[in-house]
Write a protein that holds these residues in place. Structure first.
Motif, PDB file in Angstrom:
ATOM      1  N   UNK A  82       0.844  -1.189   0.000  1.00  0.00           N
ATOM      2  CA  UNK A  82       0.000   0.000   0.000  1.00  0.00           C
ATOM      3  C   UNK A  82       0.880   1.239   0.000  1.00  0.00           C
ATOM      4  N   UNK A  83       0.714   2.057  -1.046  1.00  0.00           N
ATOM      5  CA  UNK A  83       1.432   3.330  -1.138  1.00  0.00           C
ATOM      6  C   UNK A  83       0.527   4.417  -0.583  1.00  0.00           C
ATOM      7  N   UNK A  84       1.106   5.344   0.174  1.00  0.00           N
ATOM      8  CA  UNK A  84       0.342   6.429   0.787  1.00  0.00           C
ATOM      9  C   UNK A  84       0.996   7.761   0.462  1.00  0.00           C
ATOM     10  N   UNK A  85       0.172   8.783   0.225  1.00  0.00           N
ATOM     11  CA  UNK A  85       0.685  10.123  -0.018  1.00  0.00           C
ATOM     12  C   UNK A  85      -0.379  11.140   0.356  1.00  0.00           C
ATOM     13  N   UNK A  86       0.057  12.395   0.490  1.00  0.00           N
ATOM     14  CA  UNK A  86      -0.851  13.486   0.849  1.00  0.00           C
ATOM     15  C   UNK A  86      -1.101  14.370  -0.359  1.00  0.00           C
ATOM     16  N   UNK A  87      -2.321  14.842  -0.482  1.00  0.00           N
ATOM     17  CA  UNK A  87      -2.698  15.799  -1.521  1.00  0.00           C
ATOM     18  C   UNK A  87      -3.411  16.958  -0.842  1.00  0.00           C
ATOM     19  N   UNK A  88      -3.629  18.047  -1.547  1.00  0.00           N
ATOM     20  CA  UNK A  88      -4.396  19.147  -0.949  1.00  0.00           C
ATOM     21  C   UNK A  88      -5.798  18.709  -0.507  1.00  0.00           C
ATOM     22  N   UNK A  89      -6.352  17.683  -1.148  1.00  0.00           N
ATOM     23  CA  UNK A  89      -7.678  17.186  -0.793  1.00  0.00           C
ATOM     24  C   UNK A  89      -7.655  16.230   0.397  1.00  0.00           C
ATOM     25  N   UNK A  90      -6.476  15.777   0.800  1.00  0.00           N
ATOM     26  CA  UNK A  90      -6.373  14.846   1.924  1.00  0.00           C
ATOM     27  C   UNK A  90      -5.415  13.715   1.634  1.00  0.00           C
ATOM     28  N   UNK A  91      -5.407  12.738   2.531  1.00  0.00           N
ATOM     29  CA  UNK A  91      -4.532  11.573   2.389  1.00  0.00           C
ATOM     30  C   UNK A  91      -5.099  10.619   1.343  1.00  0.00           C
ATOM     31  N   UNK A  92      -4.222  10.048   0.553  1.00  0.00           N
ATOM     32  CA  UNK A  92      -4.598   9.087  -0.479  1.00  0.00           C
ATOM     33  C   UNK A  92      -3.772   7.827  -0.294  1.00  0.00           C
ATOM     34  N   UNK A  93      -4.297   6.718  -0.821  1.00  0.00           N
ATOM     35  CA  UNK A  93      -3.533   5.474  -0.812  1.00  0.00           C
ATOM     36  C   UNK A  93      -3.954   4.622  -1.993  1.00  0.00           C
ATOM     37  N   UNK A  94      -3.088   3.695  -2.341  1.00  0.00           N
ATOM     38  CA  UNK A  94      -3.327   2.800  -3.460  1.00  0.00           C
ATOM     39  C   UNK A  94      -2.551   1.515  -3.199  1.00  0.00           C
ATOM     40  N   UNK A  95      -3.164   0.379  -3.491  1.00  0.00           N
ATOM     41  CA  UNK A  95      -2.480  -0.904  -3.367  1.00  0.00           C
ATOM     42  C   UNK A  95      -1.898  -1.253  -4.733  1.00  0.00           C
ATOM     43  N   UNK A  96      -0.600  -1.542  -4.765  1.00  0.00           N
ATOM     44  CA  UNK A  96       0.084  -1.906  -6.007  1.00  0.00           C
ATOM     45  C   UNK A  96       0.739  -3.276  -5.831  1.00  0.00           C
ATOM     46  N   UNK A  97       1.057  -3.891  -6.960  1.00  0.00           N
ATOM     47  CA  UNK A  97       1.796  -5.151  -6.940  1.00  0.00           C
ATOM     48  C   UNK A  97       3.264  -4.833  -7.165  1.00  0.00           C
ATOM     49  N   UNK A  98       4.125  -5.245  -6.242  1.00  0.00           N
ATOM     50  CA  UNK A  98       5.569  -5.129  -6.408  1.00  0.00           C
ATOM     51  C   UNK A  98       6.023  -6.458  -7.000  1.00  0.00           C
ATOM     52  N   UNK A  99       6.400  -6.419  -8.277  1.00  0.00           N
ATOM     53  CA  UNK A  99       6.701  -7.648  -9.009  1.00  0.00           C
ATOM     54  C   UNK A  99       8.039  -8.242  -8.593  1.00  0.00           C
TER      55      UNK A  99
END
Length: 146
Positions: A82-99
């Motif tokens: 799970x990658x996490x980052x901040x934007x002006x709209x708030x915290x975001x996250x996304x699940x990615x596959x690390x190959x």
């Protein structure tokens, strides 16, 4: 009980790999994979599509970027992160596959077929042109498996 984080998907690439470099010799490639499946609803079969983002680290990322293209059939093995980052709209996250391993007939294209790619699409040469990654993504465990 120990934790397990392993995933295998087979599908078609939704975009050409995008390569990013960092540090003196670090690199990664990102691409998407669409996985189709048939689902029976109300007595009829319909197609459902799931989309996954894949990240490849190390020298293997150069081979992936040189050889694989949008539309190629791929099988990806790896782990979910799970990658996490901040934007002006708030915290975001996304699940990615690390190959950790990728298989595709695209790895066996001839050099003439590779020449169709433009120079800006082609990253620096990979350290070892094999169809499986031997250098994994950075991990928190500190365990190095050869």
């Amino acid at each position: 009980m120990s934790n397990v984080n392993a995933v295998t998907i087979s599908g078609n690439m939704t975009r050409d790999p995008e390569v990013k470099t960092f540090g003196d010799d670090g690199s990664l490639a990102k691409f998407g994979v669409a996985v189709n499946r048939s689902v029976k609803r109300d007595g009829e079969y319909t197609e459902e599509v799931s989309f996954f983002d894949v990240t490849v680290f190390g020298g293997f990322s150069g081979l992936v970027a040189r050889k694989l293209r949008k539309g190629d059939s791929v099988t990806v093995q790896g782990e979910l992160r799970q990658e996490r980052w901040e934007t002006p709209e708030g915290n975001r996250s996304q699940v990615v596959i690390i190959a950790s391993q990728i298989d595709s007939e695209g790895f066996y294209r001839s050099k003439d077929e590779d020449a169709v790619r433009t120079p800006e699409d082609t990253p620096a040469p990979a350290a070892d042109p094999v169809a499986t990654q031997t250098q994994g993504a950075p991990t928190d465990s500190g365990d190095d498996i050869p």
